[in-house]
Design a protein around this motif. Structure first.
Motif, PDB file in Angstrom:
ATOM      1  N   LYS A  44       0.674  -1.140  -0.055  1.00 52.43           N
ATOM      2  CA  LYS A  44      -0.075   0.167  -0.170  1.00 52.43           C
ATOM      3  C   LYS A  44       0.813   1.337   0.057  1.00 52.43           C
ATOM      4  O   LYS A  44       1.864   1.335   0.772  1.00 52.43           O
ATOM      5  CB  LYS A  44      -0.653  -0.007   1.215  1.00 52.43           C
ATOM      6  N   SER A  86      -6.416  -1.710  -2.786  1.00 52.37           N
ATOM      7  CA  SER A  86      -7.436  -2.510  -2.371  1.00 52.37           C
ATOM      8  C   SER A  86      -7.995  -3.308  -3.444  1.00 52.37           C
ATOM      9  O   SER A  86      -7.992  -4.538  -3.536  1.00 52.37           O
ATOM     10  CB  SER A  86      -8.571  -2.209  -1.457  1.00 52.37           C
ATOM     11  N   ARG A  89      -5.024  -5.672  -5.829  1.00 51.32           N
ATOM     12  CA  ARG A  89      -4.116  -6.368  -4.960  1.00 51.32           C
ATOM     13  C   ARG A  89      -4.265  -7.827  -5.588  1.00 51.32           C
ATOM     14  O   ARG A  89      -3.263  -8.574  -6.123  1.00 51.32           O
ATOM     15  CB  ARG A  89      -4.755  -6.758  -3.408  1.00 51.32           C
ATOM     16  N   THR A 104      -1.875  -5.014   3.824  1.00 52.53           N
ATOM     17  CA  THR A 104      -3.186  -5.037   4.698  1.00 52.53           C
ATOM     18  C   THR A 104      -4.135  -6.014   4.395  1.00 52.53           C
ATOM     19  O   THR A 104      -5.560  -5.383   4.463  1.00 52.53           O
ATOM     20  CB  THR A 104      -3.688  -3.622   4.770  1.00 52.53           C
ATOM     21  N   THR A 106      -7.030  -8.866   4.517  1.00 51.51           N
ATOM     22  CA  THR A 106      -7.483  -9.737   5.207  1.00 51.51           C
ATOM     23  C   THR A 106      -7.698 -11.043   4.407  1.00 51.51           C
ATOM     24  O   THR A 106      -7.960 -11.134   3.272  1.00 51.51           O
ATOM     25  CB  THR A 106      -8.957  -9.382   5.522  1.00 51.51           C
ATOM     26  N   ARG A 111     -11.546 -14.904  -0.894  1.00 53.17           N
ATOM     27  CA  ARG A 111     -10.251 -14.383  -1.654  1.00 53.17           C
ATOM     28  C   ARG A 111      -9.541 -15.617  -1.888  1.00 53.17           C
ATOM     29  O   ARG A 111      -8.784 -15.900  -2.729  1.00 53.17           O
ATOM     30  CB  ARG A 111      -9.634 -13.581  -0.951  1.00 53.17           C
ATOM     31  N   GLY A 153     -11.878  -3.407  -0.837  1.00 53.87           N
ATOM     32  CA  GLY A 153     -11.736  -3.628   0.397  1.00 53.87           C
ATOM     33  C   GLY A 153     -12.994  -4.293   1.203  1.00 53.87           C
ATOM     34  O   GLY A 153     -14.040  -4.171   0.409  1.00 53.87           O
ATOM     35  N   ASN A 154     -13.063  -4.821   2.281  1.00 59.38           N
ATOM     36  CA  ASN A 154     -14.165  -5.435   2.638  1.00 59.38           C
ATOM     37  C   ASN A 154     -14.907  -4.594   3.869  1.00 59.38           C
ATOM     38  O   ASN A 154     -15.954  -4.756   4.434  1.00 59.38           O
ATOM     39  CB  ASN A 154     -13.961  -6.840   3.539  1.00 59.38           C
ATOM     40  N   ASP A 192      -9.667  -0.874   8.725  1.00 59.24           N
ATOM     41  CA  ASP A 192      -8.999  -1.525   9.818  1.00 59.24           C
ATOM     42  C   ASP A 192      -8.595  -0.535  11.094  1.00 59.24           C
ATOM     43  O   ASP A 192      -7.963   0.570  10.664  1.00 59.24           O
ATOM     44  CB  ASP A 192      -7.763  -2.376   9.145  1.00 59.24           C
TER      45      ASP A 192
HETATM   46  N1  GLU Z   1      -8.059  -5.572   5.709  1.00 65.08           N
HETATM   47  C1  GLU Z   1      -9.492  -4.920   4.813  1.00 65.08           C
HETATM   48  C2  GLU Z   1      -9.419  -5.902   3.612  1.00 65.08           C
HETATM   49  O1  GLU Z   1      -8.500  -6.613   3.049  1.00 65.08           O
HETATM   50  C3  GLU Z   1      -9.587  -3.442   4.615  1.00 65.08           C
HETATM   51  C4  GLU Z   1      -8.285  -2.683   4.561  1.00 65.08           C
HETATM   52  C5  GLU Z   1      -8.054  -2.505   2.934  1.00 65.08           C
HETATM   53  O2  GLU Z   1      -8.675  -2.905   1.941  1.00 65.08           O
HETATM   54  O3  GLU Z   1      -7.103  -2.205   2.732  1.00 65.08           O
HETATM   55  O4  GLU Z   1     -10.236  -5.731   2.583  1.00 65.08           O
END
Ligand code: GLU
Length: 267
Positions: A44, A86, A89, A104, A106, A111, A153-154, A192
């Motif tokens: 990131k 996000s 990724r 970062t 999850t 996934r 992201g979630n 987060d």
């Molecule tokens: N950790 C969470 C995710 O993987 C939210 C943070 C993010 O998107 O960077 O979705």
């Protein structure tokens, strides 16, 4: 007769090749990185203290960045960092643009259907951040409010599970979310806790009320069926924790010891 025998032989060879799954014939990322002498990692650029661009050096820095450097050090190779949003990724890994993602992310079972994950290397959870002037103290008060979340992201979907009456406003980067919050274009932002605490510390007009309402175990993203590479990455993570090098890096960024333990396993 000879021709028939040759044709049959070719057929057997062709079938044998087809029967071998791709994962066996493909070279492991571990071998590729060693040969290349460079580890290419997606991190990131918008998520301090995990991954961000240092204003003085212009280079990526942060906790995730430091962990990648440790992996590269073990391999005796250099590092090259690529920005991972996000929403980019998983494509970065699937398309082979990077060797791993430390961003970062999850570890979610959904996934895991598309990519593989390392062992969990950090455990956090989600909350919301708001301006002190909104007076919002509880998630119930986010009903009818605009709440920023990054795409891919979630945090947006997770918020809607606990507060379906909120309106999620999507942005690409956390820096845009923060700006929208400060400019009063939204009333809160979700992600987060590890990022929210950093934001609150650096922005006296913001506050992080309430409790964590999710558990977010981070894993590094790796390509499917690349177990030599995954074993190597896990081995480095286990060793970092075992030798307390992990704790030293954590203290460097968070000024205290980690408040969680990793699912460590012995040799
Ligand atoms: N950790 C969470 C995710 O993987 C939210 C943070 C993010 O998107 O960077 O979705």
């Amino acid at each position: 007769m000879k021709r028939i025998a040759l044709a049959l032989f070719s057929l057997v060879v062709a079938v044998a090749f087809l029967a071998v799954p791709n994962s066996y014939s493909a070279e492991s990322t571990l071998a590729k990185v060693k040969k290349r002498g460079v580890l290419v990692a997606g991190v990131k650029f918008d998520f301090p203290p995990m991954g961000f661009i240092d204003k003085k050096t212009g280079k990526p820095d942060g906790f995730d960045v430091d962990l990648v450097k440790e992996i590269a050090k073990k391999l005796g190779v250099k590092t090259k960092f690529v920005q991972a949003l996000s929403k980019t990724r998983i494509p970065l890994i699937v398309n082979g643009n990077v060797d791993l993602i430390a961003a970062t992310m999850t570890h979610k079972r959904s996934r895991d259907k598309v990519i593989d994950f390392s062992m969990h290397y950090l455990i956090t959870g989600q909350r919301f951040i708001t301006r002190k002037d909104t007076g919002i103290k509880h998630i119930s008060q986010l009903a009818g409010k605009r709440v920023a979340a990054v795409q891919g992201g979630n945090a947006g979907p997770n918020l809607l599970k606990v507060q379906p009456k909120a309106t999620v406003v999507p942005f690409q980067e956390h820096t845009e979310n923060l700006l929208a919050l400060k400019q009063k274009k939204v009333d809160a932002m979700v992600t987060d806790d590890i990022l929210l605490q950093w934001m609150a510390k650096n922005n006296p007009d913001l506050v992080v009320p309430g409790k964590l309402y999710t558990i977010e175990p981070y894993g590094m993203g790796l390509r499917e069926n690349d177990s030599d590479w995954r074993d190597f990455v896990n081995e480095v993570l286990l060793e970092l924790w075992e030798t307390k090098r992990y704790h030293a890096i954590w203290r460097k960024w968070f000024g205290r010891d980690p408040d969680f333990t990793l699912p460590w396993y012995p040799k």
